[in-house]
Design a protein around this motif. Sequence first.
Motif, PDB file in Angstrom:
ATOM      1  N   GLN A  51       3.997 -33.414 -45.047  1.00 47.65           N
ATOM      2  CA  GLN A  51       4.556 -31.698 -45.895  1.00 47.65           C
ATOM      3  C   GLN A  51       5.784 -32.049 -46.719  1.00 47.65           C
ATOM      4  O   GLN A  51       6.493 -30.779 -47.198  1.00 47.65           O
ATOM      5  CB  GLN A  51       4.715 -31.331 -44.951  1.00 47.65           C
ATOM      6  N   ASN A 254      -0.653 -26.691 -29.633  1.00 44.16           N
ATOM      7  CA  ASN A 254      -0.726 -25.437 -30.811  1.00 44.16           C
ATOM      8  C   ASN A 254      -1.518 -24.139 -29.594  1.00 44.16           C
ATOM      9  O   ASN A 254      -2.566 -24.673 -29.403  1.00 44.16           O
ATOM     10  CB  ASN A 254      -1.381 -25.713 -31.954  1.00 44.16           C
ATOM     11  N   ASN A 324       3.239 -25.130 -30.122  1.00 45.81           N
ATOM     12  CA  ASN A 324       3.217 -24.478 -30.758  1.00 45.81           C
ATOM     13  C   ASN A 324       2.744 -23.071 -31.252  1.00 45.81           C
ATOM     14  O   ASN A 324       1.765 -23.726 -30.823  1.00 45.81           O
ATOM     15  CB  ASN A 324       3.126 -25.127 -32.483  1.00 45.81           C
TER      16      ASN A 324
HETATM   17  C1  GBH Z   1       1.361 -25.088 -37.661  1.00 52.43           C
HETATM   18  O1  GBH Z   1      -0.308 -25.348 -37.789  1.00 52.43           O
HETATM   19  C2  GBH Z   1       1.074 -27.104 -38.259  1.00 52.43           C
HETATM   20  O2  GBH Z   1       1.542 -28.270 -37.307  1.00 52.43           O
HETATM   21  C3  GBH Z   1       2.293 -27.385 -39.526  1.00 52.43           C
HETATM   22  O3  GBH Z   1       2.585 -28.389 -40.344  1.00 52.43           O
HETATM   23  C4  GBH Z   1       1.298 -26.140 -40.509  1.00 52.43           C
HETATM   24  O4  GBH Z   1       2.995 -26.208 -41.055  1.00 52.43           O
HETATM   25  C5  GBH Z   1       2.211 -24.614 -39.609  1.00 52.43           C
HETATM   26  O5  GBH Z   1       2.078 -25.389 -38.190  1.00 52.43           O
HETATM   27  C6  GBH Z   1       1.691 -23.834 -40.875  1.00 52.43           C
HETATM   28  O6  GBH Z   1       0.841 -23.195 -40.673  1.00 52.43           O
HETATM   29  O7  GBH Z   1      -9.740 -21.096 -38.224  1.00 52.43           O
HETATM   30  O8  GBH Z   1      -8.663 -19.666 -40.858  1.00 52.43           O
HETATM   31  O9  GBH Z   1      -8.705 -19.622 -38.755  1.00 52.43           O
HETATM   32  C7  GBH Z   1      -1.199 -24.254 -37.485  1.00 52.43           C
HETATM   33  C8  GBH Z   1      -2.022 -24.555 -37.026  1.00 52.43           C
HETATM   34  C9  GBH Z   1      -3.023 -22.569 -37.950  1.00 52.43           C
HETATM   35  C10 GBH Z   1      -4.159 -23.679 -36.706  1.00 52.43           C
HETATM   36  C11 GBH Z   1      -4.345 -21.530 -38.523  1.00 52.43           C
HETATM   37  C12 GBH Z   1      -5.124 -22.676 -36.036  1.00 52.43           C
HETATM   38  C13 GBH Z   1      -6.764 -21.582 -37.449  1.00 52.43           C
HETATM   39  C14 GBH Z   1      -6.536 -21.396 -38.856  1.00 52.43           C
HETATM   40  N1  GBH Z   1      -3.045 -23.192 -36.789  1.00 52.43           N
HETATM   41  N2  GBH Z   1      -5.060 -22.191 -37.400  1.00 52.43           N
HETATM   42  S1  GBH Z   1      -8.731 -20.001 -39.410  1.00 52.43           S
END
Ligand code: GBH
Length: 493
Positions: A51, A254, A324
């Motif tokens: 990233q 997370n 997280n």
């Molecule tokens: C983290 O993931 C990551 O570790 C990091 O790299 C990232 O930049 C940061 O957060 C911000 O996003 O199926 O459309 O409802 C976040 C993890 C992201 C997990 C959204 C659940 C659901 C997407 N989450 N996800 S959806």
Amino acid sequence: MTASLAWIGFPLVVSSLTAWAVPQETPEDRIVKAFRGQSDFLWGSATASYQVEGSWDRDGRQESIWDVFSHTPGNTHENQTGDVADDFYNLYPADVSRVASYGFNAFRMSISWSRILPLGPDGVRRPNIEGVNFYKRVIHLLLDNKVTPFVTIFHWDLPADLDWLSESVVPAFADYAEFLFETFPEVKHWLTFNEPSSFCANGYGSGTHAPGVKSKYKQYRCGHHVLKAHAQAVAIYRAKYQQVAHGKIGITLNYDFGFPWNGSSDQDAAQLHHDFNVGWWADPIYLTGDYPASMKDRLGSNLPKFTEAEIAMLKGSSGFYGMNTYSAMYVKADVSSEKGFTELRVGVDGKEIGKRAASPWLYVVPTGIRAYLEYVHFRYQPQSIYVTENGCDVPGENEMPLEQALNDTFRVDFYRAYLDNVAAAVLNSGVPVKGYFAWSLLDNYEWADGYQLRFGLTYVNYTTQERYPKLSAKWFKLLLNQMVRQSQLEIAI
Ligand code: GBH
């Protein structure tokens, strides 16, 4: 800028203006009260290699699955890639100074497997000296600045020749992890994986992340290999490196907490949600060595099985819990779904669970972080918990003129409210929180969403690579200054 900082309302400012009144306790007061005097508490901001680094094809780096995925048209927002990202590969000296200048004593970063241990043309993986030197320089600069490096071994950028669906990734990961333990004894905090449920579900479930496989059940095969790889890496660290290095090793899981939609009828559904998101990993690692019974019952033969030896190896395979969290949701029983629940953002009262951030999944629900902390504390009882990511993007930030983007009061409110809840978990429930990392130090490549979503404490102009601290960075700086001053006062008394 001065005016908006006064608006933050730190206790000193408030009490001098209203010396005659009983000073109101602010969230900042409670946060400082919960954490002052803990000199080993890690306050940091987080990043991940793909990233921020860029230089995807430089100095001997092999392609990762994210290079392949982002270079394939149609996979990411406007086909954006991490080819340049924040150019951290070249600009790290200023960024490391920035971490220290914000008052942080820790920095979370990940290592790019394919930069440091690329596959040679002969099919053999060998250390790449330029990759090693890059991470050595970053880590030493952090240490010179009195910033503790907190290093993630795998944050999603798998070497392109490997695949989480194939068993051979397990020994490959163990070798890679051992190479890092051997090469970086100066690192005292290791995370094997960042968010396995994200990269398995997105990479092998919805197919929205690399390697873009769409399937209902392959994510469980991915997860199975991840868990075995985690257990092997930890066993190697404990057997050969931990004592010498005096280090710790854990994993980051997370979760956006699932509250029962209807408090009386959806408790079981909420527990299923905890099991399928957290228990999938945390039950094997922190509790039983094996998957939750609910997952085995509901997934049957679609959930792989561990051998007795694997169970023994998994059980207790983490020295701390990395967490997280960003949001939260409601969970409602649903007999028609295989997992037994559906997720909702609107409550029984017809109201949305919180304000929306920029990401469609990110609703601001500060009580979610406290609920997740307490759930982990009571169910898994890890010795310590590090919040390894927490933060938000701001609605419309990418379209705003610079000055407006820098005045990120939405983000300040987010951190203030979430940290207030972390403080409550510590003060009222005795949760052993030992560190907190804001996501992220910099605006960066938000995976398939590209550069349009900004999570940074620092604004990045992607044309010039210039950086600008946002108000939220200044808020952290003031908070951490206050923390240090009060800690010194405590010692003096
Ligand atoms: C983290 O993931 C990551 O570790 C990091 O790299 C990232 O930049 C940061 O957060 C911000 O996003 O199926 O459309 O409802 C976040 C993890 C992201 C997990 C959204 C659940 C659901 C997407 N989450 N996800 S959806």
